[in-house]
Write a protein that holds these residues in place. Structure first.
Motif, mmCIF file in Angstrom:
data_model
loop_
_atom_site.group_PDB
_atom_site.id
_atom_site.type_symbol
_atom_site.label_atom_id
_atom_site.label_comp_id
_atom_site.label_asym_id
_atom_site.label_seq_id
_atom_site.Cartn_x
_atom_site.Cartn_y
_atom_site.Cartn_z
ATOM 1 N N GLY A 116 0.810 -1.325 -0.013
ATOM 2 C CA GLY A 116 -0.002 -0.015 0.079
ATOM 3 C C GLY A 116 0.752 1.208 0.002
ATOM 4 N N ARG A 117 0.042 2.218 -0.305
ATOM 5 C CA ARG A 117 0.917 3.816 -0.271
ATOM 6 C C ARG A 117 -0.026 4.522 0.688
ATOM 7 N N GLY A 118 0.734 5.434 1.170
ATOM 8 C CA GLY A 118 -0.262 6.349 2.003
ATOM 9 C C GLY A 118 0.582 7.780 2.108
ATOM 10 N N VAL A 119 -0.224 8.817 2.630
ATOM 11 C CA VAL A 119 0.066 10.034 2.718
ATOM 12 C C VAL A 119 -0.028 10.689 4.151
ATOM 13 N N LYS A 120 1.094 11.509 4.683
ATOM 14 C CA LYS A 120 0.887 12.303 5.855
ATOM 15 C C LYS A 120 1.462 13.454 5.487
ATOM 16 N N SER A 121 0.493 14.545 5.838
ATOM 17 C CA SER A 121 0.671 15.934 5.585
ATOM 18 C C SER A 121 1.446 16.501 7.034
ATOM 19 N N VAL A 122 2.449 16.985 7.017
ATOM 20 C CA VAL A 122 3.062 17.364 8.115
ATOM 21 C C VAL A 122 2.660 18.932 8.416
ATOM 22 N N SER A 123 2.078 19.167 9.602
ATOM 23 C CA SER A 123 1.630 20.523 9.820
ATOM 24 C C SER A 123 2.369 21.086 11.041
ATOM 25 N N VAL A 124 2.575 22.376 10.953
ATOM 26 C CA VAL A 124 3.555 23.037 12.086
ATOM 27 C C VAL A 124 2.725 22.608 13.394
ATOM 28 N N ASN A 125 1.306 22.284 13.398
ATOM 29 C CA ASN A 125 0.465 22.235 14.632
ATOM 30 C C ASN A 125 0.527 20.841 14.971
ATOM 31 N N GLU A 126 1.316 19.811 14.530
ATOM 32 C CA GLU A 126 1.722 18.815 15.179
ATOM 33 C C GLU A 126 2.335 18.803 16.751
ATOM 34 N N PRO A 127 1.670 18.139 17.653
ATOM 35 C CA PRO A 127 2.098 18.266 18.876
ATOM 36 C C PRO A 127 3.575 18.161 19.302
ATOM 37 N N GLU A 138 6.416 5.460 12.794
ATOM 38 C CA GLU A 138 5.059 5.074 13.246
ATOM 39 C C GLU A 138 4.347 5.472 12.052
ATOM 40 N N SER A 139 4.452 6.235 11.426
ATOM 41 C CA SER A 139 3.516 6.534 9.975
ATOM 42 C C SER A 139 3.575 5.481 9.065
ATOM 43 N N MET A 140 4.952 4.951 8.916
ATOM 44 C CA MET A 140 5.074 3.841 7.971
ATOM 45 C C MET A 140 4.232 2.524 8.784
ATOM 46 N N ALA A 141 4.607 2.380 9.953
ATOM 47 C CA ALA A 141 3.783 1.094 10.666
ATOM 48 C C ALA A 141 2.341 1.051 10.419
ATOM 49 N N GLN A 142 1.797 2.454 10.673
ATOM 50 C CA GLN A 142 0.418 2.615 10.451
ATOM 51 C C GLN A 142 -0.168 2.224 9.122
ATOM 52 N N LEU A 143 0.646 2.757 8.204
ATOM 53 C CA LEU A 143 0.453 2.222 6.755
ATOM 54 C C LEU A 143 0.195 0.624 6.669
ATOM 55 N N VAL A 144 1.108 -0.067 7.203
ATOM 56 C CA VAL A 144 1.366 -1.413 7.284
ATOM 57 C C VAL A 144 -0.009 -2.082 8.043
ATOM 58 N N ALA A 145 -0.410 -1.577 9.160
ATOM 59 C CA ALA A 145 -1.547 -1.986 9.803
ATOM 60 C C ALA A 145 -2.914 -1.775 8.936
ATOM 61 N N VAL A 146 -3.058 -0.845 7.995
ATOM 62 C CA VAL A 146 -4.051 -0.502 7.048
ATOM 63 C C VAL A 146 -4.006 -1.668 6.057
#
Length: 146
Positions: free
Chosen positions: A23-34, A53-61
């Motif tokens: 699979g492929r996925g997208v994470k838009s990185v915002s300055v508002n990230e905690p 963690e972002s890549m691992a969550q794509l694996v979960a999908v």
């Protein structure tokens, strides 16, 4: 499809998902990230662990899509997100570019061989044409301790 919620939900969208394969996925990185409040206040850089963690969550999908697809037609797949396992190991992870607010991470995951209840996965993250990180993860196929 994921049990994660804000502030730990790290992917915005998944696409080109082949259940149980890739699979492929997208994470838009915002300055508002905690995490940017403390990493680093004067020079915001996305922590490598959050990229992983972002890549691992794509694996979960990709895993959950396989469970949903395997359900009998018309049957309720239940809460398939409860089948999301754990990250067991990170191997050969290489980081080659900083990720900063405004970047859009493109994530890729390809599931590999099964090792009993574990599975090896090749992962990659990029911003545009520049590779950010790549390596191998081992994930569990359920919520059992590693």
């Amino acid at each position: 499809m994921l049990p994660h919620r804000w502030p730990m939900l790290m992917i915005d969208r998944a696409y080109d998902v082949v259940p149980g394969v890739s699979g492929r996925g997208v994470k838009s990185v915002s300055v508002n990230e905690p995490f940017f409040a403390g990493h680093y206040p004067d020079h915001a850089v996305m922590p490598g662990v959050m990229i992983v963690e972002s890549m691992a969550q794509l694996v979960a999908v990709v895993y959950v899509a396989e469970i949903i697809e395997a359900a009998q037609p018309g049957a309720d797949a239940g809460d398939a997100s409860k089948s999301v396992g754990y990250l067991g190991s990170i191997s050969q992870m290489r980081f080659s570019r900083l990720v900063v607010p405004g970047d859009q991470l493109t994530l890729e995951a390809t599931l590999g061989e099964r090792l009993g209840e574990l599975r090896r996965v090749s992962v990659r993250a990029s911003v545009g044409r520049e590779q950010v990180a790549s390596g191998s993860l081992v994930v569990t196929s359920g919520r059992r301790a590693v």
